[in-house]
Structures are given as structure tokens and as C-alpha cells.
Design a protein around this motif. Structure first.
Motif, PDB file in Angstrom:
ATOM      1  N   MET A  86       0.825  -1.210   0.000  1.00  0.00           N
ATOM      2  CA  MET A  86       0.000   0.000   0.000  1.00  0.00           C
ATOM      3  C   MET A  86       0.860   1.261   0.000  1.00  0.00           C
ATOM      4  SD  MET A  86      -3.072   0.749  -0.181  1.00  0.00           S
ATOM      5  CE  MET A  86      -4.338   1.866   0.181  1.00  0.00           C
ATOM      6  N   LYS A  87       1.938   1.219   0.763  1.00  0.00           N
ATOM      7  CA  LYS A  87       2.838   2.370   0.831  1.00  0.00           C
ATOM      8  C   LYS A  87       3.463   2.642  -0.538  1.00  0.00           C
ATOM      9  CE  LYS A  87       6.953   4.032   3.208  1.00  0.00           C
ATOM     10  NZ  LYS A  87       8.031   3.699   4.137  1.00  0.00           N
ATOM     11  N   GLN A  88       3.848   1.568  -1.235  1.00  0.00           N
ATOM     12  CA  GLN A  88       4.456   1.722  -2.558  1.00  0.00           C
ATOM     13  C   GLN A  88       3.456   2.326  -3.547  1.00  0.00           C
ATOM     14  OE1 GLN A  88       5.913  -1.859  -4.429  1.00  0.00           O
ATOM     15  NE2 GLN A  88       7.210  -0.693  -5.827  1.00  0.00           N
ATOM     16  N   LEU A  89       2.187   1.931  -3.466  1.00  0.00           N
ATOM     17  CA  LEU A  89       1.168   2.481  -4.359  1.00  0.00           C
ATOM     18  C   LEU A  89       1.008   3.986  -4.125  1.00  0.00           C
ATOM     19  CD1 LEU A  89      -1.593  -0.284  -4.212  1.00  0.00           C
ATOM     20  CD2 LEU A  89       0.092   0.119  -6.021  1.00  0.00           C
ATOM     21  N   LEU A  90       1.008   4.380  -2.863  1.00  0.00           N
ATOM     22  CA  LEU A  90       0.881   5.799  -2.532  1.00  0.00           C
ATOM     23  C   LEU A  90       2.081   6.589  -3.052  1.00  0.00           C
ATOM     24  CD1 LEU A  90      -0.813   7.954  -1.128  1.00  0.00           C
ATOM     25  CD2 LEU A  90       0.455   7.467   0.972  1.00  0.00           C
ATOM     26  N   ILE A  91       3.265   6.025  -2.924  1.00  0.00           N
ATOM     27  CA  ILE A  91       4.480   6.679  -3.413  1.00  0.00           C
ATOM     28  C   ILE A  91       4.423   6.832  -4.940  1.00  0.00           C
ATOM     29  CG2 ILE A  91       6.981   6.425  -3.701  1.00  0.00           C
ATOM     30  CD1 ILE A  91       6.997   5.114  -0.889  1.00  0.00           C
ATOM     31  N   ILE A  92       4.014   5.772  -5.641  1.00  0.00           N
ATOM     32  CA  ILE A  92       3.903   5.829  -7.104  1.00  0.00           C
ATOM     33  C   ILE A  92       2.894   6.903  -7.510  1.00  0.00           C
ATOM     34  CG2 ILE A  92       3.076   4.566  -9.155  1.00  0.00           C
ATOM     35  CD1 ILE A  92       4.256   2.015  -7.839  1.00  0.00           C
ATOM     36  N   PHE A  93       1.766   6.939  -6.817  1.00  0.00           N
ATOM     37  CA  PHE A  93       0.717   7.911  -7.112  1.00  0.00           C
ATOM     38  C   PHE A  93       1.226   9.341  -6.927  1.00  0.00           C
ATOM     39  CE2 PHE A  93      -3.040  10.381  -5.697  1.00  0.00           C
ATOM     40  CZ  PHE A  93      -3.826  10.243  -6.834  1.00  0.00           C
ATOM     41  N   ILE A  94       1.831   9.622  -5.797  1.00  0.00           N
ATOM     42  CA  ILE A  94       2.322  10.975  -5.488  1.00  0.00           C
ATOM     43  C   ILE A  94       3.443  11.388  -6.445  1.00  0.00           C
ATOM     44  CG2 ILE A  94       3.555  12.352  -3.755  1.00  0.00           C
ATOM     45  CD1 ILE A  94       1.844  10.851  -1.638  1.00  0.00           C
ATOM     46  N   ILE A  95       4.357  10.468  -6.712  1.00  0.00           N
ATOM     47  CA  ILE A  95       5.465  10.765  -7.630  1.00  0.00           C
ATOM     48  C   ILE A  95       4.924  11.130  -9.012  1.00  0.00           C
ATOM     49  CG2 ILE A  95       7.325   9.665  -8.960  1.00  0.00           C
ATOM     50  CD1 ILE A  95       8.285   8.401  -6.364  1.00  0.00           C
ATOM     51  N   ASN A  96       3.920  10.395  -9.467  1.00  0.00           N
ATOM     52  CA  ASN A  96       3.383  10.692 -10.796  1.00  0.00           C
ATOM     53  C   ASN A  96       2.648  12.023 -10.840  1.00  0.00           C
ATOM     54  OD1 ASN A  96       4.036   9.283 -13.039  1.00  0.00           O
ATOM     55  ND2 ASN A  96       2.050   8.322 -13.275  1.00  0.00           N
ATOM     56  N   ILE A  97       1.951  12.359  -9.770  1.00  0.00           N
ATOM     57  CA  ILE A  97       1.301  13.681  -9.716  1.00  0.00           C
ATOM     58  C   ILE A  97       2.358  14.774  -9.812  1.00  0.00           C
ATOM     59  CG2 ILE A  97       0.049  15.302  -8.231  1.00  0.00           C
ATOM     60  CD1 ILE A  97      -1.528  12.901  -7.167  1.00  0.00           C
ATOM     61  N   ILE A  98       3.426  14.629  -9.056  1.00  0.00           N
ATOM     62  CA  ILE A  98       4.505  15.624  -9.070  1.00  0.00           C
ATOM     63  C   ILE A  98       5.146  15.693 -10.457  1.00  0.00           C
ATOM     64  CG2 ILE A  98       6.781  16.215  -8.138  1.00  0.00           C
ATOM     65  CD1 ILE A  98       5.781  14.928  -5.465  1.00  0.00           C
ATOM     66  N   TYR A  99       5.465  14.525 -11.014  1.00  0.00           N
ATOM     67  CA  TYR A  99       6.121  14.474 -12.317  1.00  0.00           C
ATOM     68  C   TYR A  99       5.273  15.139 -13.396  1.00  0.00           C
ATOM     69  CZ  TYR A  99       6.877  12.567 -16.943  1.00  0.00           C
ATOM     70  OH  TYR A  99       7.011  12.447 -18.297  1.00  0.00           O
ATOM     71  N   VAL A 100       4.002  14.740 -13.506  1.00  0.00           N
ATOM     72  CA  VAL A 100       3.168  15.258 -14.593  1.00  0.00           C
ATOM     73  C   VAL A 100       2.848  16.740 -14.379  1.00  0.00           C
ATOM     74  CG1 VAL A 100       1.000  14.973 -15.852  1.00  0.00           C
ATOM     75  CG2 VAL A 100       2.261  12.972 -15.096  1.00  0.00           C
ATOM     76  N   SER A 101       2.758  17.171 -13.135  1.00  0.00           N
ATOM     77  CA  SER A 101       2.558  18.597 -12.871  1.00  0.00           C
ATOM     78  C   SER A 101       3.753  19.389 -13.380  1.00  0.00           C
ATOM     79  CB  SER A 101       2.373  18.843 -11.373  1.00  0.00           C
ATOM     80  OG  SER A 101       1.185  18.234 -10.922  1.00  0.00           O
TER      81      SER A 101
END
Length: 170
Positions: free
Chosen positions: A1-16
Motif C-alpha cells: 500500500m505504501k508503494q502504491l501511494l508513493i507511485i501515485f504521489i510521484i506521478n502527480i509531481i512528475y506530470v505537474s
């Protein structure tokens, strides 16, 4: 679950960052765009490595995709807040007898106006140059002064001559 949250947040930051960089490139801010891209690629590689390390987990891929979509939304909201660049608004009034040009100039907008011929007679056409961060205020002013005005807006890319270029180049 922690890894999914990290992937999600990283992608939001990256695409922003990706969205903001693309807008900066389109607005001619090349140096700033290249600096943003350095951070963007670093964040992208961190997120991609997490997904590639566990390609057998479809939740990682789904989280990556959802993070991407959310990042596009967040990036566009950030751009709205930054409101980079300028907007040109063309106003067409059904009467040549209107002092809206004077009011807009008093409010600090760049204004050029002329008389034009339309289907139903003579019109007053006004071009207004404004910073994008003032765009909403400009529309509100136009609505208050000329509620029946026909309005078209666009974003200029090139400026030369006129008193506004002195302001823009500062």
C-alpha cells in the motif's frame, strides 16, 4: 500500500512539472523550462523505477495511470494560479458611442480601438492587452460596462513596438 501511494504521489509531481514545463516552453521561458525539466526527469525516473521493479503487479500500473491523470489536472490548476503570459481580448460593441476604452486605459490595460462596419451598422472594436492574471478582472469590467459586447480572446506569442513592450521586457 505504501508503494502504491508513493507511485501515485510521484506521478502527480512528475506530470505537474511536465505540464508547467510545456507551458513555459510555449511562453518562451526556455531557461526556466530547462531547470524545471531537470527536476521533472529525476522525479519521473524514481516513479518509473518503482513500477518497472514490479511489473507483475497490475495495481502498480493502475496507480501509475491514475497518478498521471491526476497530475495533468493538478498541473493545469497550478498553471491557472501562475497565469503566465498575456491575453489579448477583442471587444466588439454595437455602438461607436461608448467610453469603455477610457475606463480600460485608466485601469492600466493597453487599449487600441477603431470604428468598423458590421452587418447591422457601425461598431466600435477594441483590442485590449492584459496580463493573464488580470484576465478575470478585465472580463468583469467589460461585463459591467458593456454587457452586450461580443468578446474574443487569444494569447499573443510575439510582441514588438508599442508602449507595452517596455513593460513586458522588464
Amino acid at each position: 500500500m505504501k508503494q502504491l501511494l508513493i507511485i501515485f504521489i510521484i506521478n502527480i509531481i512528475y506530470v505537474s512539472f511536465f505540464t508547467i514545463r510545456m507551458i513555459m516552453v510555449m511562453k518562451g521561458q526556455k531557461l526556466l523550462a530547462s531547470l524545471v525539466s531537470t527536476v521533472e526527469v529525476f522525479v519521473y525516473l524514481m516513479g518509473l523505477s518503482l513500477v518497472l521493479d514490479s511489473l507483475d503487479n497490475p495495481l502498480n500500473l493502475a496507480t501509475y495511470c491514475i497518478g498521471w491523470g491526476t497530475g495533468v489536472y493538478v498541473g493545469s490548476k497550478i498553471e491557472e494560479i501562475l497565469a503566465l503570459g498575456y491575453v489579448t481580448v477583442q471587444i466588439v460593441l454595437d455602438s461607436t458611442q461608448n467610453d469603455i476604452s477610457i475606463v480600460l486605459r485608466e485601469k492600466g490595460y493597453g487599449v487600441t480601438s477603431w470604428e468598423a462596419s458590421g452587418k447591422d451598422g457601425y461598431r466600435l472594436v477594441i483590442n485590449v492587452l492584459a496580463k493573464r492574471k488580470n484576465e478575470r478582472k478585465l472580463y468583469e469590467t467589460i461585463e459591467n460596462l458593456a454587457p452586450k459586447a461580443f468578446i474574443v480572446s487569444y494569447e499573443p506569442k510575439f510582441f514588438q513596438g508599442g508602449f507595452w513592450t517596455k513593460r513586458i521586457n522588464k
